[in-house]
Write a protein that holds these residues in place. Structure first.
Motif, PDB file in Angstrom:
ATOM      1  N   ASP A 269       0.826  -1.215   0.000  1.00 58.25           N
ATOM      2  CA  ASP A 269       0.000   0.000   0.000  1.00 58.25           C
ATOM      3  C   ASP A 269       0.855   1.258   0.000  1.00 58.25           C
ATOM      4  O   ASP A 269       0.558   2.221  -0.703  1.00 58.25           O
ATOM      5  CB  ASP A 269      -0.924   0.019   1.226  1.00 58.25           C
ATOM      6  CG  ASP A 269      -2.117  -0.894   1.048  1.00 58.25           C
ATOM      7  OD1 ASP A 269      -2.345  -1.355  -0.076  1.00 58.25           O
ATOM      8  OD2 ASP A 269      -2.814  -1.155   2.051  1.00 58.25           O
TER       9      ASP A 269
ATOM     10  N   ASP B 187      -9.280   1.076   0.112  1.00 57.76           N
ATOM     11  CA  ASP B 187      -8.706   2.274   0.722  1.00 57.76           C
ATOM     12  C   ASP B 187      -9.804   3.300   1.034  1.00 57.76           C
ATOM     13  O   ASP B 187      -9.518   4.405   1.464  1.00 57.76           O
ATOM     14  CB  ASP B 187      -7.648   2.894  -0.183  1.00 57.76           C
ATOM     15  CG  ASP B 187      -8.126   2.999  -1.627  1.00 57.76           C
ATOM     16  OD1 ASP B 187      -9.351   2.973  -1.828  1.00 57.76           O
ATOM     17  OD2 ASP B 187      -7.284   3.097  -2.531  1.00 57.76           O
ATOM     18  N   PHE B 359      -6.331   7.257   3.585  1.00 57.69           N
ATOM     19  CA  PHE B 359      -6.244   5.806   3.372  1.00 57.69           C
ATOM     20  C   PHE B 359      -5.863   5.107   4.679  1.00 57.69           C
ATOM     21  O   PHE B 359      -6.441   4.085   5.043  1.00 57.69           O
ATOM     22  CB  PHE B 359      -5.198   5.486   2.307  1.00 57.69           C
ATOM     23  CG  PHE B 359      -5.637   5.769   0.892  1.00 57.69           C
ATOM     24  CD1 PHE B 359      -6.891   6.299   0.633  1.00 57.69           C
ATOM     25  CD2 PHE B 359      -4.796   5.505  -0.172  1.00 57.69           C
ATOM     26  CE1 PHE B 359      -7.302   6.578  -0.660  1.00 57.69           C
ATOM     27  CE2 PHE B 359      -5.199   5.774  -1.477  1.00 57.69           C
ATOM     28  CZ  PHE B 359      -6.444   6.315  -1.721  1.00 57.69           C
ATOM     29  N   LYS B 363      -8.117   2.497   6.644  1.00 58.67           N
ATOM     30  CA  LYS B 363      -7.582   1.142   6.859  1.00 58.67           C
ATOM     31  C   LYS B 363      -7.498   0.828   8.345  1.00 58.67           C
ATOM     32  O   LYS B 363      -7.772  -0.294   8.772  1.00 58.67           O
ATOM     33  CB  LYS B 363      -6.205   1.020   6.218  1.00 58.67           C
ATOM     34  CG  LYS B 363      -6.262   0.930   4.714  1.00 58.67           C
ATOM     35  CD  LYS B 363      -5.429  -0.214   4.219  1.00 58.67           C
ATOM     36  CE  LYS B 363      -5.827  -0.621   2.825  1.00 58.67           C
ATOM     37  NZ  LYS B 363      -5.347  -1.922   2.453  1.00 58.67           N
TER      38      LYS B 363
END
Lengths: 314, 368
Positions: A269, B187, B359, B363
């Motif tokens: 990510d 996300d 994000f 998360k």
């Protein structure tokens, strides 16, 4: 008369020439260093890895400026502070570590009887079957296998259809933590069996027979003879499964439904989703450190097992 | 982190549909004037694209006609947009020729590349004279990117799961019967801003105070949603894994084309409107840069846009396009002022500067 040419054929002349070249490049006085020369490819390979790690370490100390998407020129420990304080990374690290321990334990439990049967069976047919069943998954690959489980365990998969036949409503069997553990155990099983099998082969069958003749039943023989002698195999298999599970990416990504990320998913990510390669590098370094500490602990407590190539711990 | 006052706008139809120049004034090869003669043609140009119906539409609308017009083959590179980005950045930083000629990218991702300075300026494309304001990337100098269409993150749902009628609000998804039956992007993209409204907050508070969004997302977390990427949504709807999702209308439309009974709405809190665009990385040889620009210029013609965006079911940046029959009056294909009033648009600059934090926050909630 053809004697000269026959007595000293062309092949020999070529070999002489090659030896001459070799002697010019690596003179006889260097002979004592020859074994170290054999290490050169491995040293080069490890050297490249170390160079990569140095670059990653450098990147980990640079922060991303989101107004220019360039990295800072100066060093700071901001990325490490984020990695150690943000709840997301702690949750993901904890999940990865616990999963690695559970998967290692479960895999060893399942792998041992499989390896034992494969090594001890007197039936060549059964041994071949077990070997083929062991190697087939290697040819399929991790991602395809994980997708296979989606098909089998999905809401409209084979398992739920079978349950439907006996009146059980479809249930969510995938996209959760147990599904990830299950997928990892299935993936790791062949690795563990392959690491255990040589250790079990090295245990003389006569020892088990001797224990039996001295009155030990199979349980006592198993606990007091087989298990202790199989320890090097357990350690080798355990270390391999532990490190592979800890660093796995595909199984949590596919079977976790997006909510069961491991450290490797968090690293991805940062590198590819938020473009923060500094933070990604930090997480990567911490993963290497965590894995190294775990392996170091195992080696310190139990020795290197089969990874020590037969040398037992002093 | 530096904060900026958000630029929040409900798009006006007038702005969106405004034409700035006559189409006939620009030839398809309008850059020719800058050169004494046409530069040497490369054997092919490489365009990064998304797969499935996305690349099929691009091929049908833009690439095939470009090849027919110029004789230059177009190769579509299906590397993920997020994964090509570091490769392009590294190539530019090392003065290497980049691996692609054109990147079809989200405007947010493309803006990152523009801020980093790896994009060529496209201000000299003749067909930019004919496009609406939507084509201009907000908050950037010139045209480092050209936006080529807009899209909406709709609430897509299975009608069978909503027997009392379509959902009206994002809050409807908090019904316990949908536990484990919802899906969002992993996300949270597309959901942050509607969640801000659904959580009782104001869009004007983005990015300074997004606590209402996080509180609403935390409530949604209790519903144990699935989190995935574009292809996952279609698969999950097809396999009966989910009843509703926040996804781009194109994915929902694709699922419907595949025989899945699926509808979509823009809920009362609104839905995120965003854009995708095309850009060219720095470091290409002069002649290849010229022909890459020609490709983008061609993508801005009415003919190319009509075919390309019919396939995607999305509104373009050239005035006078005809909506696909199945999307006439559809809120995911905004054409009226009322449609635009229900959509939420936050500037790319604010998004790229805060995306990492958003994000992580999303998360952290969903992974917790």
């Amino acid at each position: 008369m053809r004697a000269a040419r026959t007595a000293y054929p062309l092949k020999w002349r070529v070999m002489d020439a090659l030896e001459g070249v070799a002697a010019a490049i690596w003179p006889a006085r260097f002979r004592r260093a020859t074994p170290y020369l054999m290490l050169l490819p491995a040293v080069l390979l490890v050297g490249l890895l170390v160079l990569g790690l140095i670059q990653i370490a450098d990147a980990s100390l640079r922060t991303l400026d989101t107004t220019t998407f360039q990295f800072s020129d100066n060093y700071s420990i901001a990325n490490f502070r984020r990695a150690l304080t943000e709840p997301l990374f702690l949750v993901v690290a904890q999940r990865s570590l616990i999963a690695a321990l559970i998967v290692t334990a479960m895999t060893l439990v399942f792998a041992f009887p499989y390896a034992y049967l494969m090594v001890r069976t007197r039936s060549p047919g059964l041994r071949k079957f077990l070997l083929i069943a062991l190697f087939l998954p290697f040819f399929i690959g991790q991602v395809v296998r994980a997708y296979g489980w989606l098909i089998i365990l999905g809401n409209q998969g084979m398992v739920n259809e079978a349950l439907g036949l006996v009146g059980v409503a479809p249930m969510r069997l995938i996209y959760n933590y147990p599904a990830v553990l299950f997928g990892l155990v299935q993936y790791m099983l062949p690795f563990a069996v392959l690491m255990l099998a040589p250790a079990l082969t090295a245990i003389p069958e006569e020892l088990e027979a001797a224990a039996g003749s001295l009155g030990a039943n199979w349980v006592r023989t198993f606990i007091h003879v087989v298990l202790p002698l199989a320890r090097p195999g357990f350690i080798g298999a355990g270390v391999v499964v532990l490190t592979l599970s800890l660093t796995d990416f595909a199984v949590p990504a596919i079977l976790g439904g997006g909510s069961q990320d491991f450290i490797a998913n968090a690293i991805y990510d940062q590198f590819f989703r938020t473009s923060d390669q500094g933070l990604g590098a930090t997480l990567a370094l911490m993963l290497v450190a965590l894995g190294s500490i775990l392996v170091g602990l195992v080696f310190a407590l139990f020795g290197a097992g089969t990874l020590a190539m037969g040398r037992s711990r002093a | 982190m530096k904060r900026f006052k958000p630029t929040v706008s409900h798009l006006s139809r007038r702005t969106f549909l405004q034409a700035s120049a006559a189409l006939g004034g620009a030839s398809a090869l309008g850059l020719r004037g800058a050169y004494a003669q046409e530069p040497e043609k490369p054997a092919e140009i490489i365009v990064r694209a998304w797969g499935g119906s996305w690349v099929d539409s691009l091929k049908a609308g833009v690439s095939d006609s470009f090849t027919k017009m110029t004789g230059i083959a177009v190769r579509h590179d299906l590397t993920e947009d997020n994964e090509i980005q570091p490769k392009v950045w590294a190539a530019v930083a090392q003065n290497r020729v980049p691996p692609i000629h054109i990147n079809w990218d989200t405007t947010t991702n493309a803006t990152k590349s523009a801020l980093r300075g790896v994009t060529e300026d496209l201000s000299d494309l003749p067909n930019l004279a004919n496009v609406t304001d939507l084509a201009k990337p907000a908050g950037l100098q010139g045209f480092p990117i050209v936006n080529t269409y807009g899209y909406v993150y709709v609430l897509a749902y299975r009608p069978a799961a909503f027997p009392d009628g379509p959902p009206k609000s994002w809050k409807d998804l908090l019904d316990p019967k949908f536990k484990g039956r919802l899906a969002f992007y992993n996300d949270g993209i597309g959901f942050h801003f509607p969640a801000q409204v659904a959580g009782g907050g104001k869009l004007e508070d983005i990015p300074g105070n997004m606590q209402p969004a996080w509180d609403f997302i935390a409530k949604m977390k209790a519903q144990q949603p699935l989190l995935g990427e574009d292809p996952d949504f279609t698969t999950w709807f097809q396999n009966g894994e989910i009843d509703a999702a926040c996804t781009i209308s194109t994915n929902a439309r694709e699922a419907r084309k595949n025989g899945v009974k699926i509808e979509w709405v823009v809920p009362e809190e609104g839905a995120k409107f965003d854009t995708d665009g095309l850009w060219i990385p720095k470091g290409l040889p002069e002649n290849e840069l010229y022909w890459a620009k020609q490709y983008i210029n061609h993508a801005l013609t009415k003919e190319a846009q009509q075919v390309w965006l019919d396939g995607l079911g999305l509104p373009g940046v050239v005035p006078g396009l005809t909506p696909p029959k199945d999307l006439v009056g559809d809120p995911s294909y905004p054409t009226t002022e009322a449609d635009f009033k229900r959509l939420i648009r936050i500037s790319s600059k604010i998004q790229v500067e805060n995306e990492s934090e958003w994000f992580s926050k999303f998360k952290a909630i969903m992974q917790g």
